[in-house]
Design a protein around this motif. Structure first.
Motif, PDB file in Angstrom:
ATOM      1  N   PHE A   1       0.813  -1.219   0.000  1.00 16.02           N
ATOM      2  CA  PHE A   1       0.000   0.000   0.000  1.00 16.02           C
ATOM      3  C   PHE A   1       0.848   1.271   0.000  1.00 16.02           C
ATOM      4  N   CYS A   2       2.183   1.135   0.091  1.00 15.01           N
ATOM      5  CA  CYS A   2       3.048   2.315   0.032  1.00 15.01           C
ATOM      6  C   CYS A   2       3.108   2.807  -1.417  1.00 15.01           C
TER       7      CYS A   2
ATOM      8  N   HIS B   1       3.104   5.388   5.470  1.00 13.11           N
ATOM      9  CA  HIS B   1       2.978   3.989   5.869  1.00 13.11           C
ATOM     10  C   HIS B   1       2.326   3.855   7.249  1.00 13.11           C
TER      11      HIS B   1
HETATM   12 ZN   LIG Z   1       2.913   1.133   3.537  1.00 17.15          ZN
END
Ligand SMILES: [Zn+2]
Length: 333
Positions: free
Chosen positions: A60-61, A109
């Motif tokens: 998801f970064c 993050h």
């Molecule tokens: Zn992340």
């Protein structure tokens, strides 16, 4: 009920505790309130956990999200993913239902609970709405909509990177169904909306009513679904998540920030959130949200979910909703 025992802490003198068995006014589910005035003395240190998670690749970064997350089918969402400012919606690669999507809404993050700005939250919820509207245009049988959040692994979150989960289905979860059916039954029996009556009654009693921001009213649940606290938000006169205006989402996000600040001040570092939507075009159910704090019990990091909740479907509550309300109110002035 008042269980009695000979208490070693008092030289084995007889001691009794007061356990209140409560029933939820809508679902009639029971919970036991035993007000131990339990407090989390020190904030758990998340730095090791966050550090460990940074050593693994986070899908998801920003540098990986394009490559590592799924896309929607072309006939459903031709652009593959939905974007609203920083928020990105894409399919859950481990789905629970026909339409189950993930929303990441920050490039960072890790964000601590106090760090979620109103703008980040509003964009996240707007992105959910855009997705849900697209689902309904494509698959109109999906009546049951919800937006959910596991914040941190302690609450079931599989990744540190903040993300929401959206479900759209023609088949409700057990609890969502109880809420909707209970509200429908209440309307049939009383010709009144349960949620309007609940807010009015709680405002009158004053023990669990926290405050309102715009058309969003906050209160603590009479029978909490969490061992420490269960904070509810009701979107007044809004049937469905799809009926919420940007102002409603701003007002909700503003209240949510206050709740998260309170949780942080109380040394929590994890929570679950759900927003349950009612069906479109009905008058008996108002969209509402619940925030339940999650924690472990020292000194052994004992789980806050035990056999009672897991296998008997009943919560044991160690801090009264009235005490929680008294503290939380100060964040809503
Ligand atoms: Zn992340």
């Amino acid at each position: 009920v008042e269980p009695k025992f000979l208490d070693p802490r008092k030289g084995f003198e007889e001691n009794k505790l007061h356990v209140e068995i409560r029933a939820d006014p809508l679902t009639h589910r029971h919970g036991r309130v035993c007000n131990f005035r339990f407090k989390i003395i020190a904030k758990p240190d998340l730095s090791g956990l966050v550090e460990r998670s940074r050593k693994q690749e986070c899908p998801f970064c920003p540098e990986l999200i394009e490559k590592a997350t799924p896309k929607f089918l072309k006939e459903f969402i031709p652009e593959g993913r939905i974007r609203v400012s920083e928020a990105i919606v894409f399919p859950n690669s481990m789905p629970y239902d026909r339409h189950n999507a993930i929303v990441t809404f920050s490039g960072e993050h890790f964000t601590e609970m106090k760090g979620f700005t109103e703008e980040l939250l509003v964009n996240a919820f707007l992105a959910c709405q855009v997705y849900l509207k697209r689902v309904l245009a494509h698959d109109s049988a999906c009546k049951y909509l919800s937006i959910n959040w596991n914040y941190m692994p302690l609450s079931g979150g599989g990744l540190i990177h903040p993300h929401l989960q959206i479900i759209a289905s023609d088949f409700p979860t057990n609890y969502h169904e109880e809420l909707v059916k209970g509200s429908e039954r209440y309307y049939e029996e009383n010709s009144r909306n349960f949620w309007a009556d609940l807010i009015a009654r709680e405002e009158e009693i004053g023990k669990r009513y926290v405050g309102s921001i715009g058309d969003v009213s906050w209160l603590t649940s009479f029978v909490p679904k969490g061992m420490m606290m269960d904070i509810a938000a009701i979107f007044r006169e809004r049937n469905s998540i799809l009926d919420l205006s940007k102002d409603d989402l701003k007002n909700f996000s503003n209240g949510l920030q206050r709740v998260l600040t309170y949780l942080d001040d109380q040394n929590f570092c994890s929570f679950n959130l759900a927003i349950y939507s009612g069906l479109i075009d009905q008058g008996y159910f108002w969209t509402n949200a619940r925030v339940v704090s999650r924690f472990t019990i020292p000194p052994l990091d004992t789980s806050d979910i035990n056999y009672f909740e897991k296998l008997h479907d009943e919560t044991f509550i160690v801090k009264s909703p009235e005490d929680v309300c008294g503290e939380l109110k100060e964040y809503f002035v």
